[in-house]
Design a protein around this motif. Structure first.
Motif, PDB file in Angstrom:
ATOM      1  N   GLN A  33       0.826  -1.208   0.000  1.00  0.00           N
ATOM      2  CA  GLN A  33       0.000   0.000   0.000  1.00  0.00           C
ATOM      3  C   GLN A  33       0.855   1.252   0.000  1.00  0.00           C
ATOM      4  N   THR A  36      -5.578   5.623   0.598  1.00  0.00           N
ATOM      5  CA  THR A  36      -4.702   4.455   0.537  1.00  0.00           C
ATOM      6  C   THR A  36      -4.819   3.827  -0.849  1.00  0.00           C
ATOM      7  N   ASP A  77      -3.744   0.672  -3.172  1.00  0.00           N
ATOM      8  CA  ASP A  77      -3.199  -0.692  -3.241  1.00  0.00           C
ATOM      9  C   ASP A  77      -2.398  -0.842  -4.530  1.00  0.00           C
TER      10      ASP A  77
END
Length: 429
Positions: free
Chosen positions: A102, A127, A129
């Motif tokens: 992340q 965030t 990924d």
């Protein structure tokens, strides 16, 4: 070992590079503004990443429900049977396991201008990924998968989902696409494509010798604690040594001389060759390379008599015992080198097919021992070769061009592997 060669770095190095990139790219990147139709009212949404991205190399956990949703919702809805969904979700889990991490944008300031000087403002954490994959060309590449806002209380979720998060994801793709992880430059060695291994706060690229195929999990749970490291398995070091010393196989050393001994002219001539060259790795604190070889040959010696005719003898030659060369490993910058440390003692043995004339026997024996033995000894003492260099990791996102280069590497062991551990420097190109 589940790999033959691994190169890795800790999260501190990754974040150091990210901070440098952010400092040079901001505000060209990490900011944006665009109009959005909010239920018939056009608003202007501006977003601004106020702090450098932080990489979290702890692999995110995906629930079975999240994985199945990839094949049951949106455009995928109704396209797959239950069995197919289960199969695809399991395959996706395997592909993401150990290859995802992340990137956290801790403070993304969002402003919504509704017109007439009315502003809605708030900070959110986003965030992203990211999956590390191997490109068709064999380079490791970083691919953002999704972006999620962890706090939507200050900004409407619809604004985040439809404007901010897609924009952040798009810019993340642009920035991360400028980072590629090249394979180490190791002469005379063919390596498989690298496999990304994301461990808690460690990013590792694992490779194999091509004949061993692509590395397969399970991979180790622990890696060196140094900021940067490279691990070479025994097979890798031995293969490099074998390739680098292959030039010795069949190498010949001729010798010959003549002299007047009153009753005629004495002569000798001979040639010996190195063969059966083999390498092994010696298990010490810093592994050493040991090279074994056999050295054999043949020749003739005799006297051409003044009164006419000659007396000739033929013989075989061999260095006994077989010579052994011990090579020590050392670092020269980012290059691992092998250099001769010692050569074992040996004697040149003469095995005549018939008696050599007594008047020249000692002369021939001494001459051959000093000449041929010396030539072979010099050749073995001169062995030196490179086991390979660790390349700089390029970061190229115009106008930023950086090299992340290994520095201060120290040799040692880590489990069964030869380890090179140190730090990195980040420089502009």
């Amino acid at each position: 070992m589940s790999y033959d060669l691994a190169v890795g770095a800790d999260v501190g190095i990754v974040n150091k590079a990210a901070e440098e990139v952010y400092g040079q790219l901001y505000p060209r990147y990490f900011t944006g503004s665009q109009p959005y139709d909010a239920g018939g009212t056009t608003v202007t949404v501006t977003w601004d990443v106020k702090t450098a991205p932080v990489f979290d190399l702890t692999p995110p956990a995906y629930s079975e429900e999240e994985l199945r949703a990839r094949f049951t919702e949106g455009v995928a809805a109704g396209r797959f049977t239950d069995d197919q969904v289960a199969e695809h979700a399991a395959a996706l889990h395997d592909s993401l396991d150990g290859s995802t991490f992340q990137v956290i944008l801790r403070r993304v300031h969002v402003t919504v201008d509704t017109g007439g000087g009315n502003l809605i403002e708030g900070d959110v954490t986003v965030t992203v990924d990211v999956q590390a994959t191997t490109s068709p060309s064999g380079l490791l590449t970083l691919n953002p998968l999704k972006a999620v806002a962890s706090d939507t209380s200050q900004v409407q979720k619809v604004i985040l989902d439809n404007v901010v998060l897609p924009a952040v994801l798009d810019q993340a793709r642009q920035v991360l696409s400028g980072i590629t992880l090249p394979k180490p430059d190791i002469p005379l060695l063919d390596l498989s494509v690298p496999v990304p291994v994301i461990q808690p706060q460690r990013a590792v690229a694992a490779m194999n010798l091509v004949e061993h195929g692509i590395p397969q999990p399970p991979f180790p749970d622990t890696w060196p604690e140094s900021p940067f490291f490279a691990l070479l398995g025994t097979d890798t070091v031995r293969r490099i040594a074998q390739a680098a010393t292959a030039y010795l196989e069949g190498k010949t050393f001729p010798a010959g001389d003549s002299k007047n001994i009153g009753i005629g002219t004495a002569y000798y001539k001979a040639t010996i060759a190195i063969h059966d060259v083999q390498c092994e790795i010696v298990d010490t604190d810093v592994p050493a390379v040991r090279v074994h070889a056999a050295v054999t040959g043949s020749g003739s010696a005799g006297i051409d008599w003044i009164i006419g005719g000659s007396t000739d003898a033929f013989y075989d030659l061999r260095l006994e015992p077989d010579p052994t060369v011990t090579l020590t490993l050392s670092m020269s910058g980012t290059t691992l080198k092998a250099t001769t440390d010692s050569v074992s003692s040996f004697d040149l043995k003469i095995y005549p097919h018939s008696d050599i004339v007594s008047e020249i026997a000692a002369w021939v024996a001494n001459a051959l021992s000093s000449t041929l033995g010396g030539l072979v000894g010099d050749a073995l003492r001169g062995i030196e070769f490179e086991l390979g260099s660790l390349p700089a990791i390029p970061v190229d996102v115009d106008p930023v061009h950086l090299d992340v280069t290994p520095v201060n590497l120290a040799l040692g062991r880590f489990g069964d592997a030869l380890s090179l551990q140190g730090d990195v420097s980040i420089t502009k190109r």
